[in-house]
Write a protein that holds these residues in place. Sequence first.
Motif, PDB file in Angstrom:
ATOM      1  N   ALA A 295      -8.123  11.687 -22.491  1.00  0.00           N
ATOM      2  CA  ALA A 295      -9.090  12.553 -23.169  1.00  0.00           C
ATOM      3  C   ALA A 295     -10.524  12.161 -22.853  1.00  0.00           C
ATOM      4  O   ALA A 295     -11.430  12.997 -22.914  1.00  0.00           O
ATOM      5  CB  ALA A 295      -8.872  12.511 -24.680  1.00  0.00           C
ATOM      6  N   LEU A 296     -10.743  10.897 -22.541  1.00  0.00           N
ATOM      7  CA  LEU A 296     -12.079  10.401 -22.205  1.00  0.00           C
ATOM      8  C   LEU A 296     -11.959   9.474 -21.008  1.00  0.00           C
ATOM      9  O   LEU A 296     -11.124   8.578 -20.999  1.00  0.00           O
ATOM     10  CB  LEU A 296     -12.677   9.661 -23.407  1.00  0.00           C
ATOM     11  CG  LEU A 296     -14.184   9.437 -23.399  1.00  0.00           C
ATOM     12  CD1 LEU A 296     -14.933  10.766 -23.471  1.00  0.00           C
ATOM     13  CD2 LEU A 296     -14.598   8.536 -24.556  1.00  0.00           C
ATOM     14  N   ARG A 297     -12.824   9.701 -20.023  1.00  0.00           N
ATOM     15  CA  ARG A 297     -12.678   9.007 -18.742  1.00  0.00           C
ATOM     16  C   ARG A 297     -13.941   8.223 -18.389  1.00  0.00           C
ATOM     17  O   ARG A 297     -14.851   8.735 -17.742  1.00  0.00           O
ATOM     18  CB  ARG A 297     -12.393  10.009 -17.629  1.00  0.00           C
ATOM     19  CG  ARG A 297     -11.150  10.855 -17.869  1.00  0.00           C
ATOM     20  CD  ARG A 297     -10.975  11.899 -16.792  1.00  0.00           C
ATOM     21  NE  ARG A 297      -9.780  12.705 -17.011  1.00  0.00           N
ATOM     22  CZ  ARG A 297      -9.407  13.707 -16.222  1.00  0.00           C
ATOM     23  NH1 ARG A 297     -10.155  14.041 -15.176  1.00  0.00           N
ATOM     24  NH2 ARG A 297      -8.306  14.386 -16.494  1.00  0.00           N
ATOM     25  N   GLY A 298     -13.999   7.004 -18.865  1.00  0.00           N
ATOM     26  CA  GLY A 298     -15.074   6.111 -18.437  1.00  0.00           C
ATOM     27  C   GLY A 298     -16.463   6.533 -18.866  1.00  0.00           C
ATOM     28  O   GLY A 298     -17.410   6.465 -18.072  1.00  0.00           O
ATOM     29  N   ALA A 299     -16.638   6.923 -20.128  1.00  0.00           N
ATOM     30  CA  ALA A 299     -17.939   7.412 -20.592  1.00  0.00           C
ATOM     31  C   ALA A 299     -18.968   6.284 -20.648  1.00  0.00           C
ATOM     32  O   ALA A 299     -18.726   5.228 -21.231  1.00  0.00           O
ATOM     33  CB  ALA A 299     -17.796   8.055 -21.975  1.00  0.00           C
ATOM     34  N   GLU A 300     -20.119   6.537 -20.034  1.00  0.00           N
ATOM     35  CA  GLU A 300     -21.256   5.609 -20.061  1.00  0.00           C
ATOM     36  C   GLU A 300     -22.403   6.322 -20.760  1.00  0.00           C
ATOM     37  O   GLU A 300     -22.913   7.325 -20.268  1.00  0.00           O
ATOM     38  CB  GLU A 300     -21.675   5.223 -18.643  1.00  0.00           C
ATOM     39  CG  GLU A 300     -20.580   4.575 -17.814  1.00  0.00           C
ATOM     40  CD  GLU A 300     -20.562   3.056 -17.970  1.00  0.00           C
ATOM     41  OE1 GLU A 300     -21.529   2.519 -18.587  1.00  0.00           O
ATOM     42  OE2 GLU A 300     -19.618   2.414 -17.486  1.00  0.00           O
ATOM     43  N   LEU A 301     -22.812   5.791 -21.905  1.00  0.00           N
ATOM     44  CA  LEU A 301     -23.783   6.497 -22.741  1.00  0.00           C
ATOM     45  C   LEU A 301     -24.717   5.496 -23.388  1.00  0.00           C
ATOM     46  O   LEU A 301     -24.305   4.429 -23.827  1.00  0.00           O
ATOM     47  CB  LEU A 301     -23.029   7.285 -23.823  1.00  0.00           C
ATOM     48  CG  LEU A 301     -23.814   8.191 -24.759  1.00  0.00           C
ATOM     49  CD1 LEU A 301     -24.446   9.342 -23.988  1.00  0.00           C
ATOM     50  CD2 LEU A 301     -22.888   8.742 -25.849  1.00  0.00           C
ATOM     51  N   ARG A 302     -26.019   5.848 -23.434  1.00  0.00           N
ATOM     52  CA  ARG A 302     -27.022   5.035 -24.131  1.00  0.00           C
ATOM     53  C   ARG A 302     -27.776   5.930 -25.122  1.00  0.00           C
ATOM     54  O   ARG A 302     -28.278   6.986 -24.738  1.00  0.00           O
ATOM     55  CB  ARG A 302     -28.032   4.431 -23.150  1.00  0.00           C
ATOM     56  CG  ARG A 302     -27.539   3.236 -22.371  1.00  0.00           C
ATOM     57  CD  ARG A 302     -28.600   2.762 -21.399  1.00  0.00           C
ATOM     58  NE  ARG A 302     -29.826   2.360 -22.071  1.00  0.00           N
ATOM     59  CZ  ARG A 302     -30.098   1.115 -22.462  1.00  0.00           C
ATOM     60  NH1 ARG A 302     -29.213   0.154 -22.246  1.00  0.00           N
ATOM     61  NH2 ARG A 302     -31.240   0.823 -23.065  1.00  0.00           N
ATOM     62  N   ILE A 303     -27.833   5.487 -26.361  1.00  0.00           N
ATOM     63  CA  ILE A 303     -28.560   6.206 -27.402  1.00  0.00           C
ATOM     64  C   ILE A 303     -29.634   5.277 -27.941  1.00  0.00           C
ATOM     65  O   ILE A 303     -29.333   4.188 -28.444  1.00  0.00           O
ATOM     66  CB  ILE A 303     -27.633   6.640 -28.560  1.00  0.00           C
ATOM     67  CG1 ILE A 303     -26.410   7.406 -28.026  1.00  0.00           C
ATOM     68  CG2 ILE A 303     -28.403   7.467 -29.576  1.00  0.00           C
ATOM     69  CD1 ILE A 303     -26.705   8.737 -27.418  1.00  0.00           C
ATOM     70  N   GLU A 304     -30.891   5.698 -27.833  1.00  0.00           N
ATOM     71  CA  GLU A 304     -31.996   4.885 -28.334  1.00  0.00           C
ATOM     72  C   GLU A 304     -32.220   5.167 -29.817  1.00  0.00           C
ATOM     73  O   GLU A 304     -31.902   6.238 -30.328  1.00  0.00           O
ATOM     74  CB  GLU A 304     -33.274   5.185 -27.543  1.00  0.00           C
ATOM     75  CG  GLU A 304     -33.149   5.024 -26.036  1.00  0.00           C
ATOM     76  CD  GLU A 304     -32.814   3.605 -25.595  1.00  0.00           C
ATOM     77  OE1 GLU A 304     -33.097   2.660 -26.383  1.00  0.00           O
ATOM     78  OE2 GLU A 304     -32.271   3.432 -24.494  1.00  0.00           O
ATOM     79  N   ARG A 305     -32.775   4.197 -30.497  1.00  0.00           N
ATOM     80  CA  ARG A 305     -33.053   4.337 -31.919  1.00  0.00           C
ATOM     81  C   ARG A 305     -33.982   5.527 -32.179  1.00  0.00           C
ATOM     82  O   ARG A 305     -35.010   5.681 -31.517  1.00  0.00           O
ATOM     83  CB  ARG A 305     -33.679   3.053 -32.464  1.00  0.00           C
ATOM     84  CG  ARG A 305     -33.814   3.012 -33.979  1.00  0.00           C
ATOM     85  CD  ARG A 305     -34.392   1.683 -34.441  1.00  0.00           C
ATOM     86  NE  ARG A 305     -33.546   0.570 -34.041  1.00  0.00           N
ATOM     87  CZ  ARG A 305     -32.478   0.146 -34.725  1.00  0.00           C
ATOM     88  NH1 ARG A 305     -32.141   0.770 -35.846  1.00  0.00           N
ATOM     89  NH2 ARG A 305     -31.765  -0.875 -34.293  1.00  0.00           N
ATOM     90  N   GLY A 306     -33.606   6.379 -33.123  1.00  0.00           N
ATOM     91  CA  GLY A 306     -34.434   7.516 -33.491  1.00  0.00           C
ATOM     92  C   GLY A 306     -34.236   8.770 -32.654  1.00  0.00           C
ATOM     93  O   GLY A 306     -34.819   9.808 -32.952  1.00  0.00           O
ATOM     94  N   GLU A 307     -33.403   8.697 -31.625  1.00  0.00           N
ATOM     95  CA  GLU A 307     -33.154   9.880 -30.784  1.00  0.00           C
ATOM     96  C   GLU A 307     -32.295  10.916 -31.504  1.00  0.00           C
ATOM     97  O   GLU A 307     -31.523  10.586 -32.406  1.00  0.00           O
ATOM     98  CB  GLU A 307     -32.392   9.467 -29.520  1.00  0.00           C
ATOM     99  CG  GLU A 307     -33.244   9.070 -28.351  1.00  0.00           C
ATOM    100  CD  GLU A 307     -32.453   9.077 -27.055  1.00  0.00           C
ATOM    101  OE1 GLU A 307     -32.849   9.797 -26.122  1.00  0.00           O
ATOM    102  OE2 GLU A 307     -31.435   8.358 -26.958  1.00  0.00           O
ATOM    103  N   ALA A 308     -32.431  12.163 -31.060  1.00  0.00           N
ATOM    104  CA  ALA A 308     -31.490  13.219 -31.446  1.00  0.00           C
ATOM    105  C   ALA A 308     -30.836  13.701 -30.160  1.00  0.00           C
ATOM    106  O   ALA A 308     -31.488  14.324 -29.315  1.00  0.00           O
ATOM    107  CB  ALA A 308     -32.204  14.365 -32.143  1.00  0.00           C
ATOM    108  N   VAL A 309     -29.569  13.385 -29.991  1.00  0.00           N
ATOM    109  CA  VAL A 309     -28.855  13.662 -28.743  1.00  0.00           C
ATOM    110  C   VAL A 309     -27.769  14.693 -29.011  1.00  0.00           C
ATOM    111  O   VAL A 309     -26.941  14.524 -29.918  1.00  0.00           O
ATOM    112  CB  VAL A 309     -28.230  12.366 -28.169  1.00  0.00           C
ATOM    113  CG1 VAL A 309     -27.434  12.676 -26.906  1.00  0.00           C
ATOM    114  CG2 VAL A 309     -29.322  11.345 -27.879  1.00  0.00           C
ATOM    115  N   GLY A 310     -27.778  15.765 -28.234  1.00  0.00           N
ATOM    116  CA  GLY A 310     -26.741  16.773 -28.314  1.00  0.00           C
ATOM    117  C   GLY A 310     -25.658  16.496 -27.287  1.00  0.00           C
ATOM    118  O   GLY A 310     -25.960  16.248 -26.114  1.00  0.00           O
TER     119      GLY A 310
END
Length: 259
Positions: free
Chosen positions: A28-43
């Motif tokens: 269902a998920l294949r090697g997801a690489e994700l960075r979320i910075e503090r205070g961001e709104a990410v869709g």
Amino acid sequence: MTALLETRALRKSYPVPAGLFRRTEREALRGAELRIERGEAVGIVGESGCGKSTLAKLLVGLVPPTSGEILLDGEPLPARRPTSLQRRIQMVFQDPSSSLNPRRTVRQTLAELLAVHRIVPADRREGRVRELLDAVGLPRELADAVPGRLSGGQKQRVGIARALALEPEILIADESVAALDVSVQASILTLLRDLREELGLTLLFITHDLAVVRQVSDRLVIMSAGEIVEESGTEAFFAGPRHTYSRRLLESAPRLPAV
């Protein structure tokens, strides 16, 4: 700089039957690489079945990854998260009716969370319940209502209040306006924007609807078949998506109003 939330080579597979006595796995998920910075709104955007809800469940700790890591403030999250870590990432679900106890009033639902997690002393719980109702725009007289007496939009506001009761840093909204009509959607989106600004929340907004995500996100992550295929600033994406799938997704969406 260390990201608030990060995933490294994150994978999730589910066993599926492949015959009378055989089983195989669906990735269902294949090697997801994700960075979320503090205070961001990410869709996080993609068609049904692309893996975005699986990613949400992994981030909030509802299911364990098959492999890979999730890091919070640079530290790997353990498979069994202590309460202190669970509180930092909370989720608002698509169908609030399925996640609210039909026999408990709004007051009982919120007060129980405050008691179990020892958020405030006993003599301050009633006041904190009132504060949470005010924060999500619900009349205080609804504190004694059970979910069956609430509209869809009111139930979703209770779901948001319940998440906020634990004082999270990260709020994940998984298709949280998909079941609501357009006018109610707009009010919930406005609420999420206001809460993010007032409380300094980091927001992950998961949806299949580009028109909706454009209203609340600074940055978009596009998913297809379990993979992240594109990341872009929101307006940069609408000006010109790079990936073939992203272009097809945008072309198939209804005509979108400018923000």
